[in-house]
Design a protein around this motif. Structure first.
Motif, PDB file in Angstrom:
ATOM      1  N   PHE A  35       0.814  -1.211   0.000  1.00  8.36           N
ATOM      2  CA  PHE A  35       0.000   0.000   0.000  1.00  8.36           C
ATOM      3  C   PHE A  35       0.848   1.261   0.000  1.00  8.36           C
ATOM      4  O   PHE A  35       0.400   2.326  -0.434  1.00  8.36           O
ATOM      5  CB  PHE A  35      -0.993   0.009   1.167  1.00  8.36           C
ATOM      6  CG  PHE A  35      -0.418   0.486   2.469  1.00  8.36           C
ATOM      7  CD1 PHE A  35      -0.533   1.814   2.834  1.00  8.36           C
ATOM      8  CD2 PHE A  35       0.245  -0.382   3.326  1.00  8.36           C
ATOM      9  CE1 PHE A  35      -0.007   2.274   4.031  1.00  8.36           C
ATOM     10  CE2 PHE A  35       0.772   0.053   4.511  1.00  8.36           C
ATOM     11  CZ  PHE A  35       0.657   1.389   4.872  1.00  8.36           C
ATOM     12  N   THR A  36       2.117   1.182   0.424  1.00 13.28           N
ATOM     13  CA  THR A  36       2.947   2.382   0.497  1.00 13.28           C
ATOM     14  C   THR A  36       3.294   2.949  -0.875  1.00 13.28           C
ATOM     15  O   THR A  36       3.788   4.075  -0.962  1.00 13.28           O
ATOM     16  CB  THR A  36       4.240   2.128   1.297  1.00 13.28           C
ATOM     17  OG1 THR A  36       4.991   1.092   0.665  1.00 13.28           O
ATOM     18  CG2 THR A  36       3.916   1.749   2.736  1.00 13.28           C
ATOM     19  N   LEU A  37       2.989   2.218  -1.952  1.00 14.94           N
ATOM     20  CA  LEU A  37       3.188   2.786  -3.290  1.00 14.94           C
ATOM     21  C   LEU A  37       2.239   3.966  -3.536  1.00 14.94           C
ATOM     22  O   LEU A  37       2.465   4.750  -4.451  1.00 14.94           O
ATOM     23  CB  LEU A  37       2.986   1.729  -4.369  1.00 14.94           C
ATOM     24  CG  LEU A  37       4.035   0.623  -4.447  1.00 14.94           C
ATOM     25  CD1 LEU A  37       3.658  -0.388  -5.519  1.00 14.94           C
ATOM     26  CD2 LEU A  37       5.415   1.194  -4.714  1.00 14.94           C
ATOM     27  N   SER A  91       4.233  15.038  -1.175  1.00 15.53           N
ATOM     28  CA  SER A  91       4.273  16.403  -1.689  1.00 15.53           C
ATOM     29  C   SER A  91       4.396  17.471  -0.610  1.00 15.53           C
ATOM     30  O   SER A  91       4.814  18.588  -0.909  1.00 15.53           O
ATOM     31  CB  SER A  91       3.051  16.682  -2.562  1.00 15.53           C
ATOM     32  OG  SER A  91       1.864  16.555  -1.803  1.00 15.53           O
ATOM     33  N   SER A  92       4.050  17.156   0.620  1.00 20.03           N
ATOM     34  CA  SER A  92       4.193  18.165   1.673  1.00 20.03           C
ATOM     35  C   SER A  92       4.651  17.496   2.961  1.00 20.03           C
ATOM     36  O   SER A  92       4.281  16.368   3.268  1.00 20.03           O
ATOM     37  CB  SER A  92       2.878  18.915   1.896  1.00 20.03           C
ATOM     38  OG  SER A  92       1.888  18.040   2.380  1.00 20.03           O
ATOM     39  N   GLY A  93       5.489  18.193   3.683  1.00 26.61           N
ATOM     40  CA  GLY A  93       5.985  17.671   4.950  1.00 26.61           C
ATOM     41  C   GLY A  93       6.959  16.524   4.764  1.00 26.61           C
ATOM     42  O   GLY A  93       7.378  16.205   3.649  1.00 26.61           O
ATOM     43  N   ASN A  94       7.309  15.922   5.885  1.00 32.20           N
ATOM     44  CA  ASN A  94       8.295  14.847   5.874  1.00 32.20           C
ATOM     45  C   ASN A  94       7.708  13.484   6.176  1.00 32.20           C
ATOM     46  O   ASN A  94       8.425  12.494   6.206  1.00 32.20           O
ATOM     47  CB  ASN A  94       9.410  15.151   6.874  1.00 32.20           C
ATOM     48  CG  ASN A  94      10.209  16.364   6.456  1.00 32.20           C
ATOM     49  OD1 ASN A  94      10.521  16.523   5.281  1.00 32.20           O
ATOM     50  ND2 ASN A  94      10.519  17.233   7.404  1.00 32.20           N
ATOM     51  N   ARG A  95       6.423  13.437   6.437  1.00 30.10           N
ATOM     52  CA  ARG A  95       5.752  12.164   6.677  1.00 30.10           C
ATOM     53  C   ARG A  95       4.827  11.886   5.506  1.00 30.10           C
ATOM     54  O   ARG A  95       3.935  12.678   5.217  1.00 30.10           O
ATOM     55  CB  ARG A  95       4.952  12.210   7.971  1.00 30.10           C
ATOM     56  CG  ARG A  95       4.221  10.886   8.229  1.00 30.10           C
ATOM     57  CD  ARG A  95       3.522  10.859   9.544  1.00 30.10           C
ATOM     58  NE  ARG A  95       4.538  10.862  10.570  1.00 30.10           N
ATOM     59  CZ  ARG A  95       4.293  10.994  11.853  1.00 30.10           C
ATOM     60  NH1 ARG A  95       3.059  11.149  12.280  1.00 30.10           N
ATOM     61  NH2 ARG A  95       5.260  10.991  12.727  1.00 30.10           N
ATOM     62  N   PRO A  96       5.003  10.764   4.810  1.00 30.87           N
ATOM     63  CA  PRO A  96       4.123  10.471   3.676  1.00 30.87           C
ATOM     64  C   PRO A  96       2.685  10.261   4.119  1.00 30.87           C
ATOM     65  O   PRO A  96       2.435   9.739   5.218  1.00 30.87           O
ATOM     66  CB  PRO A  96       4.703   9.193   3.075  1.00 30.87           C
ATOM     67  CG  PRO A  96       5.700   8.674   4.029  1.00 30.87           C
ATOM     68  CD  PRO A  96       5.985   9.720   5.038  1.00 30.87           C
TER      69      PRO A  96
END
Length: 145
Positions: free
Chosen positions: A79-81, A86-91
């Motif tokens: 699922f991490t695909l 685009s914003s911040g450091n946590r996907p």
């Protein structure tokens, strides 16, 4: 749906120290179901994957498909695909399908793959998996439907 294909000499998936899926030469496909995906998108992506000419012919040119070489297909849910970085450091993962729908689409993809190809192995959906592979080439190709 999104896939990341890796052409491998061999690959295996372990869960809690036990091998749950393994192949020799073939493709490792990391599989991500996204919100709005359908069985039809899944089927189209699988058909493309099986015919994608990324194995070498006798002249060394990438001209053969997984089906041409009779290789294995190892399907691993990932699922991490669907990560949004685009914003911040946590996907963020809001683009991924909800867990129940993700499982249904992954199971559909696996079932159709087993109907269409003789050598299909899998990981375990939503498990903590360790994936081991020997990337051949390396050849790594993203795909989406």
């Amino acid at each position: 749906m999104k896939l990341v294909l890796q052409r491998v000499r061999e690959a295996r998936v372990e869960v809690d120290g036990a091998i749950v899926g393994a192949i020799g030469q073939g493709l490792l496909a990391l599989v991500c179901a996204e919100r709005g995906d359908t069985d039809e998108k899944s089927d189209k992506l699988l058909a493309k994957l099986l015919k994608l000419r990324i194995f070498s012919d006798p002249a060394g040119k990438m001209n053969l498909s997984l089906q041409d070489v009779g290789g294995g297909l190892l399907l691993v849910s990932q699922f991490t695909l669907a990560a949004d970085t685009s914003s911040g450091n946590r996907p963020g993962f809001s683009g991924a399908a909800a867990p129940d729908e993700g499982r249904r689409l992954y199971d559909h993809f696996v079932a159709r793959a087993r109907e269409a190809h003789p050598i299909v192995a899998t990981g375990i959906f939503a498990a903590d998996m360790q994936v081991h592979l020997v990337n051949d080439g390396p050849v790594t190709i993203p795909m989406s439907a």
